[in-house]
Design a protein around this motif. Structure first.
Motif, PDB file in Angstrom:
ATOM      1  N   GLU A 179      43.323  -2.949 -18.974  1.00 18.97           N
ATOM      2  CA  GLU A 179      43.622  -1.523 -18.859  1.00 18.97           C
ATOM      3  C   GLU A 179      43.277  -0.795 -20.156  1.00 18.97           C
TER       4      GLU A 179
ATOM      5  N   ARG B 170      50.446   6.316 -21.209  1.00 21.57           N
ATOM      6  CA  ARG B 170      50.690   5.226 -20.255  1.00 21.57           C
ATOM      7  C   ARG B 170      51.823   4.308 -20.722  1.00 21.57           C
TER       8      ARG B 170
ATOM      9  N   PRO C 106      47.503  10.443 -16.619  1.00 20.81           N
ATOM     10  CA  PRO C 106      47.969   9.186 -16.033  1.00 20.81           C
ATOM     11  C   PRO C 106      48.493   9.355 -14.610  1.00 20.81           C
TER      12      PRO C 106
ATOM     13  N   LYS D 103      48.322   6.526 -10.808  1.00 25.62           N
ATOM     14  CA  LYS D 103      49.579   5.815 -10.563  1.00 25.62           C
ATOM     15  C   LYS D 103      49.424   4.875  -9.375  1.00 25.62           C
TER      16      LYS D 103
ATOM     17  N   ARG E  33      43.812  -3.836 -11.855  1.00 30.76           N
ATOM     18  CA  ARG E  33      45.086  -3.219 -12.225  1.00 30.76           C
ATOM     19  C   ARG E  33      46.193  -4.272 -12.295  1.00 30.76           C
TER      20      ARG E  33
END
Length: 146
Positions: free
Chosen positions: A4, A46, A95, A99, A126
């Motif tokens: 990420e 984040r 962000p 989600k 993810r």
């Protein structure tokens, strides 16, 4: 650095026409510092801590804190160059657009919901990022639907 974090830094570096290695380095040219600071800012959005971010770059956590505070101050004072960069980086910095919600049922099924359409590799990436952050354990099985 987890997947990420790498993706965020690469997206910012590409958008601002700066090399990934330059952003990760110690060079203090303004365009590179901007990319580095906005990378830190995006990671803070984040919920990464200043210490987690600082450890990746090999800097003191107060440097990250200062950079994020400085960006917020520039946004609040409507600094034109900063607002231009924010407009370019909106997809990375927002962000809420990215989600994902995970729900694990009693029988172990994982249900992933998202605010945007996801392809299977995005879900896997993810999930791996969550595992890297220590937020969950991960086992995978790919099934193909006809």
């Amino acid at each position: 650095m987890n997947l990420e974090q790498k993706k965020i830094v690469r997206d910012i570096a590409d958008t601002l026409s700066v090399g990934f290695k330059e952003v990760m380095g110690k060079v203090r040219q303004q365009r590179i510092v901007n990319a580095r600071w906005f990378s830190w800012y995006a990671l803070r959005l984040r919920d990464y801590t200043c210490q987690e971010i600082a450890d990746v770059w090999g800097v003191h956590h107060t440097a990250v804190s200062f950079a994020c505070r400085e960006i917020r101050q520039r946004i609040n004072t409507n600094d034109r160059p900063t607002l231009r960069i924010i407009a370019l980086l909106y997809p990375v910095l927002e962000p809420q657009q990215h989600k994902y919600r995970y729900h694990v049922t009693v029988n172990g099924e994982v249900i992933v919901t998202s605010s945007k359409e996801l392809n299977p590799s995005a879900i896997r990436e993810r999930a791996l990022a969550e595992v890297d952050r220590g937020m969950c354990q991960f086992t995978t099985e790919t099934t193909h639907r006809k």
